[in-house]
Motif scaffolding. Structure first.
Motif, mmCIF file in Angstrom:
data_model
loop_
_atom_site.group_PDB
_atom_site.id
_atom_site.type_symbol
_atom_site.label_atom_id
_atom_site.label_comp_id
_atom_site.label_asym_id
_atom_site.label_seq_id
_atom_site.Cartn_x
_atom_site.Cartn_y
_atom_site.Cartn_z
ATOM 1 N N ASN A 176 40.828 60.257 65.305
ATOM 2 C CA ASN A 176 41.422 60.538 63.993
ATOM 3 C C ASN A 176 42.868 60.999 64.136
ATOM 4 O O ASN A 176 43.746 60.581 63.384
ATOM 5 N N GLU A 177 43.124 61.838 65.142
ATOM 6 C CA GLU A 177 44.491 62.342 65.348
ATOM 7 C C GLU A 177 45.428 61.216 65.780
ATOM 8 O O GLU A 177 46.598 61.182 65.374
ATOM 9 N N ALA A 178 44.907 60.290 66.570
ATOM 10 C CA ALA A 178 45.718 59.138 66.972
ATOM 11 C C ALA A 178 46.116 58.320 65.742
ATOM 12 O O ALA A 178 47.262 57.851 65.629
ATOM 13 N N MET A 179 45.182 58.178 64.810
ATOM 14 C CA MET A 179 45.494 57.414 63.588
ATOM 15 C C MET A 179 46.433 58.191 62.669
ATOM 16 O O MET A 179 47.269 57.595 61.984
ATOM 17 N N LEU A 180 46.317 59.519 62.651
ATOM 18 C CA LEU A 180 47.269 60.321 61.868
ATOM 19 C C LEU A 180 48.683 60.194 62.439
ATOM 20 O O LEU A 180 49.669 60.189 61.695
ATOM 21 N N LEU A 181 48.768 60.055 63.757
ATOM 22 C CA LEU A 181 50.074 59.820 64.393
ATOM 23 C C LEU A 181 50.676 58.502 63.902
ATOM 24 O O LEU A 181 51.891 58.401 63.707
ATOM 25 N N LEU A 182 49.820 57.485 63.703
ATOM 26 C CA LEU A 182 50.300 56.212 63.157
ATOM 27 C C LEU A 182 50.851 56.415 61.747
ATOM 28 O O LEU A 182 51.894 55.863 61.391
ATOM 29 N N GLU A 183 50.130 57.193 60.951
ATOM 30 C CA GLU A 183 50.569 57.444 59.575
ATOM 31 C C GLU A 183 51.908 58.188 59.529
ATOM 32 O O GLU A 183 52.661 58.069 58.567
ATOM 33 N N GLU A 184 52.178 58.937 60.598
ATOM 34 C CA GLU A 184 53.435 59.690 60.668
ATOM 35 C C GLU A 184 54.572 58.864 61.269
ATOM 36 O O GLU A 184 55.685 59.359 61.432
ATOM 37 N N GLY B 269 54.041 56.765 64.245
ATOM 38 C CA GLY B 269 53.811 56.489 65.670
ATOM 39 C C GLY B 269 53.662 55.006 65.942
ATOM 40 O O GLY B 269 53.393 54.208 65.038
ATOM 41 N N ASP B 270 53.798 54.640 67.204
ATOM 42 C CA ASP B 270 53.711 53.251 67.631
ATOM 43 C C ASP B 270 52.413 53.057 68.422
ATOM 44 O O ASP B 270 52.100 53.843 69.327
ATOM 45 N N ILE B 271 51.657 52.009 68.079
ATOM 46 C CA ILE B 271 50.352 51.763 68.702
ATOM 47 C C ILE B 271 50.454 51.685 70.217
ATOM 48 O O ILE B 271 49.711 52.356 70.946
ATOM 49 N N ILE B 272 51.361 50.868 70.722
ATOM 50 C CA ILE B 272 51.487 50.664 72.173
ATOM 51 C C ILE B 272 51.978 51.940 72.853
ATOM 52 O O ILE B 272 51.467 52.321 73.919
ATOM 53 N N GLU B 273 52.938 52.624 72.249
ATOM 54 C CA GLU B 273 53.456 53.854 72.855
ATOM 55 C C GLU B 273 52.368 54.925 72.949
ATOM 56 O O GLU B 273 52.242 55.595 73.979
ATOM 57 N N PHE C 61 48.132 51.769 57.344
ATOM 58 C CA PHE C 61 48.556 53.161 57.559
ATOM 59 C C PHE C 61 49.858 53.450 56.798
ATOM 60 O O PHE C 61 50.702 54.240 57.229
ATOM 61 N N ASP C 62 50.013 52.742 55.660
ATOM 62 C CA ASP C 62 51.124 52.945 54.707
ATOM 63 C C ASP C 62 52.501 52.576 55.269
ATOM 64 O O ASP C 62 53.521 53.052 54.739
ATOM 65 N N LYS C 63 52.552 51.787 56.299
ATOM 66 C CA LYS C 63 53.808 51.262 56.868
ATOM 67 C C LYS C 63 54.936 52.305 56.917
ATOM 68 O O LYS C 63 56.004 52.124 56.335
ATOM 69 N N PRO C 64 54.709 53.416 57.614
ATOM 70 C CA PRO C 64 55.759 54.447 57.663
ATOM 71 C C PRO C 64 56.933 53.997 58.537
ATOM 72 O O PRO C 64 56.792 53.092 59.364
ATOM 73 N N LEU C 65 58.066 54.638 58.360
ATOM 74 C CA LEU C 65 59.209 54.384 59.244
ATOM 75 C C LEU C 65 58.852 54.894 60.637
ATOM 76 O O LEU C 65 58.235 55.954 60.788
ATOM 77 N N LYS C 66 59.220 54.121 61.663
ATOM 78 C CA LYS C 66 58.883 54.502 63.040
ATOM 79 C C LYS C 66 59.578 55.803 63.429
ATOM 80 O O LYS C 66 60.746 56.025 63.116
ATOM 81 N N VAL C 67 58.811 56.667 64.106
ATOM 82 C CA VAL C 67 59.309 57.971 64.568
ATOM 83 C C VAL C 67 59.082 58.059 66.076
ATOM 84 O O VAL C 67 58.042 57.621 66.583
ATOM 85 N N LYS C 68 60.020 58.612 66.798
ATOM 86 C CA LYS C 68 59.876 58.800 68.249
ATOM 87 C C LYS C 68 59.272 60.181 68.495
ATOM 88 O O LYS C 68 59.903 61.204 68.230
ATOM 89 N N PHE C 69 58.030 60.223 68.955
ATOM 90 C CA PHE C 69 57.348 61.492 69.216
ATOM 91 C C PHE C 69 57.598 61.969 70.642
ATOM 92 O O PHE C 69 57.781 61.153 71.559
ATOM 93 N N ASP C 70 57.563 63.257 70.828
ATOM 94 C CA ASP C 70 57.548 63.823 72.169
ATOM 95 C C ASP C 70 56.217 63.436 72.816
ATOM 96 O O ASP C 70 55.150 63.611 72.215
ATOM 97 N N LEU C 71 56.258 62.913 74.031
ATOM 98 C CA LEU C 71 55.051 62.397 74.668
ATOM 99 C C LEU C 71 53.986 63.476 74.850
ATOM 100 O O LEU C 71 52.792 63.233 74.645
ATOM 101 N N SER C 72 54.407 64.680 75.232
ATOM 102 C CA SER C 72 53.435 65.755 75.429
ATOM 103 C C SER C 72 52.786 66.157 74.109
ATOM 104 O O SER C 72 51.633 66.590 74.074
ATOM 105 N N ASP C 73 53.515 65.966 72.997
ATOM 106 C CA ASP C 73 52.954 66.275 71.683
ATOM 107 C C ASP C 73 51.810 65.311 71.358
ATOM 108 O O ASP C 73 50.760 65.720 70.851
ATOM 109 N N ILE C 74 52.012 64.031 71.679
ATOM 110 C CA ILE C 74 50.949 63.034 71.481
ATOM 111 C C ILE C 74 49.730 63.406 72.318
ATOM 112 O O ILE C 74 48.590 63.402 71.839
ATOM 113 N N GLN C 75 49.978 63.735 73.572
ATOM 114 C CA GLN C 75 48.890 64.028 74.502
ATOM 115 C C GLN C 75 48.108 65.275 74.101
ATOM 116 O O GLN C 75 46.871 65.281 74.095
ATOM 117 N N LEU C 76 48.824 66.336 73.734
ATOM 118 C CA LEU C 76 48.153 67.590 73.418
ATOM 119 C C LEU C 76 47.480 67.553 72.047
ATOM 120 O O LEU C 76 46.379 68.092 71.881
#
Length: 707
Positions: A503-511, A513-517, A606-621
């Motif tokens: 669920n959190e991975a999909m919320l990252l998409l809504e914010e 996030g990039d699927i492959i990243e 996922f509402d086609k949001p504008l792409k955002v560059k996340f901190d990698l550790s933020d995705i992981q944690l």
């Protein structure tokens, strides 16, 4: 002391040294055995009446490996003396004035390969149980008994790396083909053939002839060719491990050192690197995982096991045929029932195809394969269901259907039959609500694909009897599964801890996030696949079903719950994942993933949001700590009964970072206080769904550890 490990018998000047470890079903090697081997070798060399010797086993296997518990090191210098002593022993064996032959039948793992490598020759039975492996890499170690030096010189660089970097089994015929074994004979002739081989070597050296293509000779035997092999092997290792597992690279380094600088430097590198790996956290956790798996091979309810002569499988589709596949050749008759005769035929064809592969690999005879498929009966009715001891129901995930099937089946079965429902999320209690004998109802959550996934999650209710648990646990063991027994609850254990992660991975998409990243970031963190690749493999329809049941309702009731609707929308639009080539990732027409490419149309859900560059550790944690917190909450609520079950379930059911040992060992490593601190930080940023559970807070405030 020698008598505890060896039985000696002399015939025509040949000493048969029977490996026969007392008080043990198998022969395993520990550091204390080095002196014993040294004594027996000295005896043979100094006895003028003995011309040659043969190592052979008095047990069903040759050497099953090492006693991992006895290999311990905490700091540099702890294990190096033992390694050097072992190397000296094998060097004495290799340079002995008298020939030593290894006669191998059954399993030869680890030092069961390295001891024969130091012998003058190797002979093996052609029985299907005879297999060779250097599995140390699976424990985060390298072959420490000279394997990195002797094996490449015997079978070539490429073949040796294939053995050492994978830890896979090499069966007898393949072993002969690659030059690991000099002769193959029938098991009944192993003793006499090994004696003849040993006597032939008294005054002669064995001349080995192995067919090697020009290309392989170039790659194995020239400096340029070897450089190519090392380079490609390192690229493959890094692509597969992403640097999380040091052992494969150290194996490569030791092999390269030995072939470039000579065996002396190679052996020294092996000694140093073996100890370094042993001290490291990765090997420690992989060994802990091995010990946990070994412990699970004992049935805690063994005194209550009921009879299991006939296994029924209701539903012959993908899951049903998979369950049948892992139940073949186990001395059990299998009855597959399905409403569609064509489905049964397709399932039997699938089973025969896999049996044929085993025949081709020589792990089964044609007769055994025919007997196995003959033991599988397909039918569209309930005839002879009174003979079924355990029935595994593997139909569609629908509560009313499962309740209806149970009521229907009870009309044709004996009162003591066990009804085991294969469900990933539906309440076992509810399925068995109207059962005549609720004590005989249990959940068996197999993971897909059944033949490859090692975990079986056994789900009991408050009514489930010990006989039912014991019999199903035994069934899982016979199927080669690692079993965990959990209590009934929404999503059980594995899917429950998986849900917040996905669920959190999909919320990252809504914010944005990039699927492959996101997938690549989680793989780099140590998960075998990313969350979106996992959803494609499991099936978007299956995931959507889980996200609309009791489990989803439980999460929705929590304070600060935020649930992504993207997966439900994808399912409604006909996206099923890999099975219909419509998922998060891009596939070619044959259903193969296109590396590094996502299905761009997915972002619309996922509402086609504008792409955002996340901190990698933020995705992981964000993803992982929700899973860890949920695991602790399951322990707090009694869904799992031990941290060990929690770790095994997470690693073998989901692929939680194996080198950490699982969520509970991870907590002990980094500290519960650190995890609470990070969860509180994420809570301030993203809301109350990151609130640490009570038990985790309790551990953070104390000095307690989960192990």
């Amino acid at each position: 002391m020698i008598d505890n490990y060896f039985t000696k018998e002399v015939s025509d000047g040949v000493a048969f040294l029977y490996l026969n470890q007392k008080d043990s079903k198998v022969n395993i090697v520990s550091p204390s055995l080095i002196d014993v081997f040294g004594q027996i070798i000295d005896q043979i060399i100094s006895d003028d009446s003995i011309k040659a010797a043969v190592f052979i086993s008095a047990k069903k296997d040759f050497i099953a490996g090492a006693d991992i518990q006895s290999f311990k090191a905490e700091e540099v210098g702890d294990f190096q003396p033992i390694s050097r002593k072992g190397h000296l022993l094998l060097s004495r064996l290799e340079n002995s004035p008298k020939p030593f032959v290894a006669a191998i039948h059954g399993t030869a793992y680890g030092l069961g390969v390295e001891l024969p490598l130091a012998c003058s020759a190797r002979i093996a039975s052609n029985h299907r149980s005879t297999k060779f492996a250097l599995p140390e890499v699976k424990l985060g170690l390298l072959p420490g008994g000279g394997g990195t030096q002797r094996l490449p010189r015997l079978i070539g660089l490429q073949a040796s790396l294939d053995m050492m970097l994978t830890g896979k089994n090499i069966f007898a015929r393949k072993a002969k083909k690659i030059g690991l074994i000099d002769e193959l004979v029938h098991h009944s002739k192993l003793k006499i053939a090994s004696k003849n081989l040993a006597l032939s070597l008294v005054n002669n050296t064995l001349r080995r002839k192995r067919k090697v293509s020009f290309l392989n000779k170039f790659l194995d035997s020239t400096s340029i060719g070897r450089s190519i092999v090392y380079k490609e092997a390192r690229k493959k290792v890094m692509r597969q491990t992403l640097g999380n597992y040091p052992a494969p690279l150290e194996i490569l380094n030791c092999v390269e050192t030995g072939l470039k600088q000579g065996q002396k430097q190679g052996y020294e590198a092996e000694v140093i690197k073996f100890e370094e790996l042993m001290i490291g956290s990765v090997s420690k956790e992989l060994r802990n995982l091995f010990f946990a798996m070994t412990a699970k091979k004992k049935n805690p309810w063994s005194s209550d096991i009921g009879k299991l002569n006939t296994l029924g499988i209701l539903g012959a589709g993908f899951m049903g045929s998979g369950i049948a596949e892992v139940s073949l050749n186990k001395g059990i008759d299998i009855v597959m029932k399905d409403v569609n005769a064509n489905t049964i035929q397709t399932a039997k064809k699938h089973l025969w195809k896999n049996l044929s592969k085993q025949v081709k690999r020589k792990s089964l005879t044609k007769l055994e394969a025919k007997n196995a498929i003959t033991a599988v009966r397909g039918q569209v009715d309930y005839s002879d269901f009174d003979k079924i001891d355990v029935l595994v129901e593997a139909v569609f995930e629908d509560m009313e259907m499962k309740q209806k099937i149970l009521a229907e089946v009870e009309q044709y079965t004996n009162d003591d039959f066990i009804f085991a429902t294969n469900t990933s999320a539906l309440s076992i209690e509810e399925i068995g609500k109207y059962a005549k004998h609720p004590e005989n109802v249990i959940g068996l959550h197999y993971f897909s694909p059944v033949s490859k996934m090692p975990l079986l999650e056994i789900v009991r209710t408050a009514h489930t009897s010990n006989r039912t648990i014991a019999t199903c646990y035994d069934l899982g063991l016979n199927q080669g599964k690692t079993n965990i027994v959990v209590n009934n609850g929404p999503g059980f254990y594995v899917n429950r801890i998986l849900a917040p992660y996905l669920n959190e991975a999909m919320l990252l998409l809504e914010e944005g996030g990039d699927i492959i990243e996101i997938d690549n970031t989680m793989k780099a963190y140590g998960f075998p696949v990313g969350p979106f690749a996992l959803m494609d493999e499991v099936g978007i329809d299956v995931g959507a079903h889980v996200m609309t049941g009791d489990l989803a309702e439980m999460f929705k009731r929590r304070k600060g719950a935020v649930m992504s609707e993207g997966l439900l929308k994808m399912n409604q639009a006909g996206f099923k994942g890999r099975k219909n080539i419509k998922g998060f990732l891009a596939y070619n027409k044959k259903g193969k993933k296109i590396r590094g490419k996502a299905n761009e149309s997915v972002y619309e859900f996922f509402d086609k949001p504008l792409k955002v560059k996340f901190d990698l550790s933020d995705i992981q944690l964000r993803t992982t700590l929700l899973m860890v917190n949920e695991a602790v909450l399951c322990f707090q609520e009694g869904i799992i009964e031990s941290p060990q079950d929690g770790d095994l379930g997470a690693i073998f059911g989901i692929g939680f970072r194996p080198f950490t040992g699982g969520p509970f060992r991870y907590l002990d490593q980094v500290g519960s206080d650190y995890v609470v601190k990070e969860l509180e930080r994420l809570k301030k940023l993203y809301g109350d769904r990151f609130s640490p559970c009570d038990l985790l807070l309790q551990y953070a405030k104390s000095t307690n550890s989960f192990y």
